[in-house]
Structures are given as C-alpha cells and as structure tokens.
Design an enzyme around this catalytic site. Structure first.
Site, mmCIF file in Angstrom:
data_model
loop_
_atom_site.group_PDB
_atom_site.id
_atom_site.type_symbol
_atom_site.label_atom_id
_atom_site.label_comp_id
_atom_site.label_asym_id
_atom_site.label_seq_id
_atom_site.Cartn_x
_atom_site.Cartn_y
_atom_site.Cartn_z
ATOM 1 N N GLY A 180 0.784 -1.226 0.000
ATOM 2 C CA GLY A 180 0.000 0.000 0.000
ATOM 3 C C GLY A 180 0.812 1.270 0.000
ATOM 4 O O GLY A 180 0.273 2.358 0.213
ATOM 5 N N GLU B 34 4.654 -6.277 0.694
ATOM 6 C CA GLU B 34 4.054 -6.554 -0.609
ATOM 7 C C GLU B 34 3.853 -5.279 -1.429
ATOM 8 O O GLU B 34 2.725 -4.881 -1.714
ATOM 9 C CB GLU B 34 2.717 -7.276 -0.421
ATOM 10 C CG GLU B 34 2.842 -8.620 0.281
ATOM 11 C CD GLU B 34 1.494 -9.165 0.738
ATOM 12 O OE1 GLU B 34 0.470 -8.482 0.522
ATOM 13 O OE2 GLU B 34 1.465 -10.261 1.313
ATOM 14 N N PRO B 35 4.932 -4.609 -1.854
ATOM 15 C CA PRO B 35 4.753 -3.434 -2.715
ATOM 16 C C PRO B 35 4.363 -3.831 -4.129
ATOM 17 O O PRO B 35 4.905 -4.769 -4.702
ATOM 18 C CB PRO B 35 6.146 -2.784 -2.700
ATOM 19 C CG PRO B 35 7.076 -3.940 -2.483
ATOM 20 C CD PRO B 35 6.340 -4.909 -1.596
ATOM 21 N N ARG C 223 -9.449 4.591 -12.884
ATOM 22 C CA ARG C 223 -9.234 5.043 -11.515
ATOM 23 C C ARG C 223 -9.790 6.444 -11.254
ATOM 24 O O ARG C 223 -10.258 6.729 -10.154
ATOM 25 C CB ARG C 223 -7.754 4.995 -11.156
ATOM 26 C CG ARG C 223 -7.192 3.571 -11.125
ATOM 27 C CD ARG C 223 -5.786 3.526 -10.553
ATOM 28 N NE ARG C 223 -5.785 3.855 -9.144
ATOM 29 C CZ ARG C 223 -5.409 5.015 -8.640
ATOM 30 N NH1 ARG C 223 -4.981 5.994 -9.445
ATOM 31 N NH2 ARG C 223 -5.445 5.235 -7.338
ATOM 32 N N CYS D 28 -18.728 7.083 -23.913
ATOM 33 C CA CYS D 28 -20.045 7.707 -23.811
ATOM 34 C C CYS D 28 -20.464 7.831 -22.347
ATOM 35 O O CYS D 28 -21.455 7.246 -21.906
ATOM 36 C CB CYS D 28 -21.063 6.881 -24.608
ATOM 37 S SG CYS D 28 -22.612 7.744 -24.893
ATOM 38 N N GLU D 29 -19.690 8.576 -21.588
ATOM 39 C CA GLU D 29 -19.931 8.833 -20.177
ATOM 40 C C GLU D 29 -19.404 10.217 -19.844
ATOM 41 O O GLU D 29 -18.260 10.535 -20.174
ATOM 42 C CB GLU D 29 -19.210 7.812 -19.277
ATOM 43 C CG GLU D 29 -19.716 6.398 -19.357
ATOM 44 C CD GLU D 29 -21.030 6.194 -18.615
ATOM 45 O OE1 GLU D 29 -21.355 7.041 -17.753
ATOM 46 O OE2 GLU D 29 -21.718 5.206 -18.904
#
Length: 461
Positions: free
Chosen positions: A276, A318-319, A358, A389-390
C-alpha cells in the site's frame, strides 16, 4: 448522468481548479517524482523514454499505449530488495502482471504475490519458482487451491474458516502440508495520512482481531495440525504516505502473536505487513523512498517485539504500486479541443476510462504534459477526457496545458503502471492498449494491442 452532475461528483471547481493548481505551471517542465527515471525532454521538445522518442513510439505502436520504462521498473525492484535486506519482498501482481514483468521480478530477486487463479497461471506460465509465490484472495475456489497445492506454491494466506476447511481437506487428500499465514483484520484503515484506529473491521478480508476470530483461526489450524501455520498477515490500505498506520497494525498483530505464544506455546516465525505504499500522481504527493520505509517499518517491528518480549519474526512486505506505478506512462493522441463558454477547456484523447478507470472509480488525480513538442503558448487550465459515452470519462481532472494544444498532439500521463492495465475494460467495445517496454533505445511489445477480432472472438452469436 448529466454533465453538471458528473462535474459535481468529481469535485468540479470550474475554471478555478484545485488550490494547488491555481498558479499556472511551466507546461514544458517535467517534475522528476512524477515520471519514470529515464524520461526527459529532447532538444526538439518531444519526450523520450528509455532513449526512445515517444513520437517514434506512437508511430510504431499507435496510441493509446502504456509505455514501460524497464530500467526504472528494475531499479525500483532493487530499491525495495536492498532496503528490506533480510526480509522477503513480494511484488503484488494485482497492480500489473504479465509474463515479462514476472520474469523481471524474478531476475531482480523478488518474490511474487498473486490473488487469483488467472494471476497464478501467468506466474507459472512465465516459469516463476512456485516456492517463491504467495497466494492471496478472500474466496479462493477448490480448483484454485488444488492448483496451488499441485504447483507447490510457497505460502497461502488463508482468509476465512471456510477456506481453512477447503484447504485442510485438499491437503489431507493430497498428502501435502502447505504453509499458511492468517490474514488478520487489525482495525486500522490507512489511506495517505489518515488512519481510523478501531472502525474498519467491517470488510470482506481477513479474520477479525477484536472479535477473536483471528485467534480462533490460529487455534483451529494448530489443533488440526494439517496446515503449517507460519505467521500472521495484515494489509491496512493503499496509497499510504507515512508509517503511522503500520505502527498501530504491527502493535496489534504482535499482541496477537504474543497471545498465541502464551496460550499455545507457539511463537510464529513470520510476519507480513502487506503493502500500500504511495506514489506521486501530482506535484502535491510526496512519497517515501524504499529506504525510508524500510528504516521506519523495521524499527517499528523491532520495538513492538521488544515490548511484547517476542523474537523478531521474518518480515515480508508486498509493494506493487510503488514498484510498477511510476515506471509506466500512458501516451494518448488528442482528438478534439473544446472550450466550454469560458468555464474550462476539454481536451479529448483517444483513450479514457477503458484504459484508466481510476479517475472515475476513485476520484483519483493524475497529471499530464504535452509529449510531442514544447510550447511557448500561455498555459490554460484544461480537463483531459476520454472518448467514451460517459460524462464521468475523465483522465486528468485539472492540468495546465499550452493554449495551442490541438488535434494530433500527443499527451503523456505518468504514474499509470499500477491498476490501469489491470483494471482495463472493453467498455464501448474499445480494444485495450498495448504495453510497450522500452530500454536502451529499443522497444518491445510485452502485451499486444487488442483488436476488433479479439472482441468478436468471444461473441458466439
């Protein structure tokens, strides 16, 4: 969703922009922390990555495209490996995984964490040593667990009592004794500079610490003596810029370690504090180096072990994002430029939420720069949007670009190595972009561009 509703949802500040963007930037400058290490601007004004012009890369491979700086990726692997010497560094494959990256991770001496049968399949297909694999997941199927056992996966992080039952049954039938860690929900949620010390056990991952489930899981595994319980695991969040949350997490998980020792006479030899670690997406982000993280986290573990009278366990981390995120930029071509009534300028590119969800999903912030040339034009505050189309199809919410930005220009968005390709979709039936690795002036495709034939191949009509 109406356009004005989407603007409100994404923190629309009109032409003012966020506070940190209200002073125009040098639109030709490259802030080093945002870009892969080999990226520079040539004398002619175009960006170069790995010794190769992005203009040439666009001509050879098309846009949009993810450009991976292989030297940068390897250097970040080594940074973590060396900083955490004596610990096991697991590259978190969920951030981005393909066979080429698997091989790079192995060559640079890292372990590899996978969290699905598909990720396990990629790792095995690339020839990664199974004993150096960790297998995560809150709902591993029987077939996935069986495959992990058959392959000889080094450790399985168990996440529920149901999984303990499944894995124990498979282990007994196969005559194997898999190594396991217990994922513990320690009540800490860390995101950037904020952590909630007690409130975040309401989630799908892990065994509750405060409710006693984590201790009960350890007791059950020790009683049944089918699985080889080696340690405890926690993961407290993502995009974390300090170690406050890790300090609380380590303290709580080591208190459980001491409880298991006192009640069962077993001192577990391993501890995994997850990943994280944050990266820079904008100039406001100030991530820690691998060296700084290592010093602080190792000190935290040693101090907490001393307080609990525990031997210091073998540490693992855990990178994922911190290794691959900054090593990749996404290259787009501008299609339209639209000034909306003096409110803002919309710069539309040939990708969008199908290659980077994201911004729409997490309200994430990104940066961008003109990639094919320098410009002496005055800066304007623009929003880089996609072709889908958003109205929420936003790539970069606010960025200063030169006023003469026009169709055909190339834009580069840094920090897209983590989760962008992994979470990419075929929304609006748009084929996913390729991943092109660049090193020493040479480029190679490591994930090819999808085609319309690929889309149609799954449609059985």
């Amino acid at each position: 969703m109406r356009a004005h509703e989407a603007g409100a949802l994404h923190g629309d500040l009109g032409s003012r922009g966020p506070a940190w963007l209200r002073t125009p930037q040098d639109v030709n400058a490259l802030v080093p922390q945002l870009w892969p290490r080999t990226v520079s601007r040539s004398s002619s004004g175009d960006l170069e990555v790995g010794g190769k012009s992005v203009v040439e890369l666009a001509a050879d491979y098309g846009t949009p495209a993810y450009l991976l700086d292989e030297d940068d990726l390897r250097a970040r692997c080594r940074d973590f490996r060396d900083a955490f010497a004596g610990a096991d560094v697991f590259y978190a494959g969920k951030s981005f995984l393909c066979k080429a990256v698997v091989r790079i991770v192995e060559e640079e001496g890292l372990f590899l964490d996978v969290c699905s049968g598909g990720e396990l399949a990629v790792a095995l297909a690339a020839g990664f040593p199974p004993e150096r694999l960790g297998f995560h997941g809150n709902n591993k199927s029987v077939s996935e667990l069986q495959r992990a056992l058959d392959a000889g996966v080094g450790r399985i992080i168990v996440d529920s009592f149901d999984e303990i039952s499944r894995l124990s049954d498979l282990a007994e039938k196969s005559g194997k004794r898999p190594t396991v860690l217990i994922r513990v929900t320690v009540g800490v949620e860390a995101h950037t500079h904020e952590f909630i010390a007690t409130a975040h056990e309401d989630q799908k991952f892990g065994f509750s610490l405060s409710g006693g489930a984590a201790f009960a899981a350890a007791a059950r595994i020790l009683d049944e003596d089918i699985l080889d319980l080696r340690g405890l695991h926690s993961h407290i969040g993502s995009q974390i810029f300090d170690t406050s949350g890790f300090e609380v997490s380590a303290r709580r998980i080591l208190e459980l370690q001491a409880q298991i020792r006192d009640a069962r006479g077993v001192e577990l030899p391993e501890l995994d504090l997850g990943g994280g670690f944050g990266i820079a997406y904008t100039t406001q982000d100030q991530p820690s180096t691998a060296g700084d993280l290592a010093k602080r986290i190792i000190k935290i573990v040693e101090s907490e072990c001393e307080l609990a009278s525990l031997r210091v366990p073998k540490l693992s981390i855990e990178p994922g994002r911190a290794i691959v995120g900054p090593a990749v930029l996404t290259l787009y071509e501008v299609g339209t430029v639209k000034d909306v009534d003096g409110i803002r300028t919309y710069v539309s590119v040939d990708g969008g939420m199908s290659d980077n969800i994201r911004t729409a999903l997490y309200d994430a912030s990104y940066s961008a720069t003109m990639a094919n040339r320098s410009s002496a034009a005055e800066p304007i505050l623009a929003r880089v949007v996609g072709k889908h189309c958003e109205s929420g199809d936003i790539v970069v919410k606010d960025e200063f670009l030169p006023a003469d930005v026009q169709p055909g220009d190339l834009l580069a968005v840094p920090g897209t190595g983590a989760y962008c390709r992994s979470m990419a979709s075929n929304y609006n039936h748009v084929p996913r972009p390729p991943v092109v690795a660049v090193r020493d002036g040479a480029a190679r495709v490591i994930v090819r561009r999808e085609t319309e034939d690929d889309l149609l191949a799954l449609d059985v009509g």
